[in-house]
Design an enzyme around this catalytic site. Structure first.
Site, short mmCIF file in Angstrom:
data_model
loop_
_atom_site.label_atom_id
_atom_site.label_comp_id
_atom_site.label_asym_id
_atom_site.label_seq_id
_atom_site.Cartn_x
_atom_site.Cartn_y
_atom_site.Cartn_z
N ASP A 1 41.54 39.58 34.02
CA ASP A 1 40.74 38.92 35.03
C ASP A 1 39.91 37.85 34.33
O ASP A 1 39.26 38.12 33.32
CB ASP A 1 39.81 39.98 35.67
CG ASP A 1 39.51 39.71 37.13
OD1 ASP A 1 39.16 38.55 37.45
OD2 ASP A 1 39.60 40.65 37.93
N HIS B 1 39.34 46.12 44.98
CA HIS B 1 38.03 46.68 44.64
C HIS B 1 36.89 46.09 45.46
O HIS B 1 35.73 46.40 45.21
CB HIS B 1 37.77 46.42 43.15
CG HIS B 1 37.62 44.97 42.86
ND1 HIS B 1 38.65 44.05 43.03
CD2 HIS B 1 36.56 44.23 42.44
CE1 HIS B 1 38.22 42.85 42.74
NE2 HIS B 1 36.96 42.92 42.37
C1 GLC Z 1 35.35 38.16 43.34
C2 GLC Z 1 35.49 39.58 42.82
C3 GLC Z 1 34.27 40.36 43.21
C4 GLC Z 1 33.07 39.70 42.59
C5 GLC Z 1 32.99 38.22 42.95
C6 GLC Z 1 32.04 37.50 42.05
O1 GLC Z 1 35.32 38.11 44.72
O2 GLC Z 1 36.68 40.15 43.29
O3 GLC Z 1 34.35 41.70 42.82
O4 GLC Z 1 31.90 40.35 43.01
O5 GLC Z 1 34.21 37.57 42.81
O6 GLC Z 1 32.57 37.39 40.77
#
Ligand code: GLC
Length: 512
Positions: free
Chosen positions: A105, A322
């Protein structure tokens, strides 16, 4: 056929099924109640047995954990809670040994406020990295513009030290990087190279659609208000930046891949992020996260995706992740519906992304108020994975960082592995069927006329054909089909095809 580069050959990721690991909740080995990289390594065999092709691991970098890893303070190191850089190397190698590709990620839109870049940036108006983030004067005692943060409140925080405000589209602990600054671009490209050099097969790109910004940071139209907080940031500059990112990734051998989170509601808008095959390789399609459980809504969704993405933009399918309630929970906890949904996910045209635990049919945990920890209210879907039926479920502690999901014993990996009728064996059967069928993994799709309450589509690649029928009805239905078909997989359990669908049953048929 939709090509990507070489039209005669399809890259691996178009036929692949990707499994998302949320490392805090996969498996702990250190005894602190939080999952870690060694936990992932120790259970790769589960994933190989399940039959997925790749894993995407949510962030495991150094982080103060304000957003549980999506606030990165060092992109090139592993947070001690998850292990070490050597563990990451071992994980990549161990996955490759089992034929599993690894996506990590990458969080380009913002860093942690503890990242040394931001620490420098906020230190003074003349700091070397001042311009790496967005610092602006306020307006009449208020923030510089009317943008709202995704987790609530204004997207700006005032910093006493220099008397200016900084921009954060998420938490105040997640300041936005200024991708208009070429040094930011170069440094973040270096992060990509760091992980590509370590052998990762690609990246899941966090909020990829947000990185380009108009330096004037104009107000949102008032009508958008606080509702569509990030919609306005669909800025054309992002496309140029994505082309630069793509060039870095494509400069490595082995078909490295990017899949971007493009959190926009219109498929036609998402289409733009594939560029001319020179931006994202794939963009997430989040429409299934909110679609109604009816044949008409799913038909409409599939046709929208086919029409709007068109040739050249390979679709993706997601039921859970998630950030959102698990699909079984959204479907009212009904196991039959969750089983039928699995058939949809793994037989539609495009690359499916599974979320850890959906192969067990897990539902969200019921998290009591005093144990809630996530600023975005997403704790339920992040409950730990139960590996064994007994107390502690294979974790070294009885009570990990979040409570267990419902029926954790009966839905543990070990219990389901021993039960041929389990959700695990349904996913496994679907993955085997998909792997053996070019029609399912890469073929065309044609939605067909069908009786009310039923969705029917054909998948075809050359001579290989599959017919998929999904019932959204709560009663048995007859489905008259012209040709002779035999069942490859039935979501309600193994049985010969007799032309009848059980309530909320889905079936994959092949020619007799
Ligand atoms: C994305 C992620 C999430 C996070 C957000 C800020 O939406 O999937 O979990 O809180 O970005 O990085």
């Amino acid at each position: 056929m939709n090509g990507d580069g070489d039209e005669t050959r399809s890259p691996w990721w178009r036929g692949a099924v990707v499994y998302q690991i949320y490392p805090r909740s996969f498996l702990d080995t250190s005894g602190d109640g939080v999952g870690d990289l060694r936990g992932i390594i120790s259970r790769l065999d589960h994933l190989a047995r399940l039959g997925v092709d790749a894993i995407w691991i949510s962030p495991f970098y150094r982080s103060p954990m304000a957003d549980f890893g999506y606030d990165v303070s060092d992109y090139c190191d592993v947070d001690p809670i998850f292990g070490t850089l050597e563990d990451a190397d071992r994980l990549i190698a161990a996955a490759h040994d089992r034929g599993l590709r690894v996506l990590v990620d990458w969080v380009p839109n913002h860093t942690s406020d503890r990242h040394p870049w931001f620490v420098d940036s906020r230190s003074s108006r003349d700091a070397v990295r001042r311009d790496w983030y967005f610092w602006r004067d306020g307006r009449e005692d208020g923030p510089p513009n009317n943008w709202w943060a995704v987790f609530g409140g204004p997207a700006w925080t005032y910093d006493d030290r220099t008397g200016q405000w900084y921009l954060h589209l998420f938490l105040p602990q997640q300041p936005d990087l200024n991708w208009g600054n070429p040094e930011v671009v170069a440094s973040m490209h270096d992060v990509l190279r760091f992980w590509l050099d370590r052998g990762v097969d690609g990246f899941r790109i966090d909020v990829a659609h947000l990185i380009g910004k108009d330096p004037a940071l104009p107000d949102q139209p008032a009508a958008l208000g606080q509702l569509d907080r990030v919609g306005i940031h669909n800025d054309p500059r992002t496309h140029l930046l994505l082309r630069g990112i793509r060039r870095v990734v494509d400069s490595y051998p082995g078909e490295r891949v990017t899949v971007g989170e493009v959190n926009l509601h219109e498929t036609s808008a998402i289409r733009a992020y594939y560029g001319q095959r020179d931006e994202l390789h794939m963009a997430f399609n989040f429409l299934p996260l909110s679609v109604e459980w009816t044949a008409a809504a799913w038909r409409d969704l599939i046709e929208t995706v086919e029409r709007e993405l068109g040739p050249g933009a390979w679709p993706t399918w997601v039921l859970s992740n998630h950030d959102t309630r698990r699909h079984r929970t959204r479907l009212g906890g009904d196991e039959r519906r969750a089983r039928a949904a699995a058939v949809l996910l793994l037989t539609l045209r495009g690359t499916p992304f599974m979320y850890q635990g959906e192969e067990l049919g897990l539902e969200d945990a019921d998290v009591p108020e005093e144990r809630r920890v996530d600023p975005g209210g997403r704790d339920g879907c992040r409950a730990p994975i139960p590996w064994t039926p007994e107390r502690g479920h294979g974790w070294p502690v009885e009570d990990p960082w979040l409570p267990w999901p419902p029926e954790a014993g009966r839905r543990s990996v070990e219990a389901e592995r021993d039960d041929p009728g389990s959700m695990f064996h349904l996913y496994r059967a679907l993955l085997i069927e998909r792997r053996s069928s070019p029609a399912l993994s890469q073929g065309e799709i044609r939605v067909e006329p069908s009786p009310g309450g039923i969705l029917a589509y054909e998948r075809r690649a050359g001579d290989d054909v599959r017919q998929v029928l999904v019932s959204f009805a709560d009663r048995e239905l007859d489905v008259p089909l012209e040709h002779g078909w035999t069942a490859s997989v039935r979501s309600a359990g193994e049985a010969p095809w007799d032309g009848r669908l059980q309530p909320n049953e889905a079936v994959v048929l092949r020619p007799r």
